[in-house]
Design an enzyme around this catalytic site. Structure first.
Site, PDB file in Angstrom:
ATOM      1  N   GLY A  27       7.659   2.311  10.187  1.00 25.35           N
ATOM      2  CA  GLY A  27       7.391   0.950  10.379  1.00 25.35           C
ATOM      3  C   GLY A  27       6.082   0.649  10.685  1.00 25.35           C
ATOM      4  CD  GLU A 103      13.755   4.251  10.915  1.00 26.57           C
ATOM      5  OE1 GLU A 103      12.622   3.933  10.833  1.00 26.57           O
ATOM      6  OE2 GLU A 103      14.731   3.532  10.703  1.00 26.57           O
TER       7      GLU A 103
END
Length: 224
Positions: A27, A103
């Site tokens: 991100g 993740e």
């Protein structure tokens, strides 16, 4: 102009010590964490990274950060990642970047999880940001229909080109929209019962420390 993401991302590097196995999130905020870790490695820090996406893997490789796959480590000392939303009960939504499955697997293998966010990501109730569901392409419409029967609205995620977005695992993403997740535990249980949903973006029992950068440049540390 103050770059909140850079401030939060770099602050997390203070928790990294020599010899650690470090989970590298995905991100725009944790991007700065990885950039800083690259500098630290070039200055003599010895760590091993475990990437949560192909994008992160490429960034870390370019910076010279040694990497191993999740299969090749017993556990991860600390993982640093971002979040799309997080509430005061340390419940979060992740997966805006499409890496939610990897993740969550990396977070689950970690002894400590730190999330780096800018202050607008801190919310009272989850739901302003869509909740992503990673679904297998085979029969994804069936998943959509099951959710529609429950009056749950979803959008199939697409690229800017109009083509269907495909995750690193070869799956699609359905984003739940126009929903508030006040009872996140109930939602987690509900979604787990629908065949075809590989993983959802609710992260309920993972994060230990939140590093929040404010608009004035100050850092707020929120610990469990």
């Amino acid at each position: 102009m103050i770059n909140q993401k850079k401030i939060a991302g770099e602050k997390a590097c203070e928790w990294i010590k020599d010899g650690m196995v470090v989970g590298l999130g995905t991100g725009s905020t944790v991007y700065y964490t990885i950039e800083k870790l690259g500098e630290m490695v070039n200055n003599g820090l010895h760590i091993t990274g475990v990437a949560t996406s192909e994008e992160t893997n490429k960034q870390a490789q370019n910076l010279g950060i040694p990497l191993k796959s999740l299969n090749d480590v017993t556990e991860i000392d600390i993982t640093i990642d971002g979040a799309d939303e997080i509430d005061t009960d340390f419940q979060g939504i992740k997966g805006g970047g499409g890496a939610l499955l990897r993740e969550k697997m990396v977070a689950s293998a970690s002894l400590k999880n730190i999330w780096v966010v800018s202050e607008e990501k801190l919310v009272r109730n989850l739901g302003k940001f869509p909740l992503p569901l990673e679904v297998i392409p085979f029969g994804w419409k069936q998943v959509e229909r099951k959710l529609e029967k429950e009056h749950i609205q979803t959008n199939l995620r697409k690229q800017s080109s109009g083509e269907v977005y495909v995750t690193n695992n070869g799956n699609y993403i359905l984003d739940i929209v126009n929903q508030t997740f006040t009872d996140a535990e109930m939602w987690q249980e509900k979604l787990a019962q629908i065949p075809g949903i590989v993983e959802h973006g609710l992260f309920l029992h993972y994060v230990d420390i939140i590093i929040c950068a404010k608009a004035n440049g100050e850092i707020e540390l929120i610990k469990k």
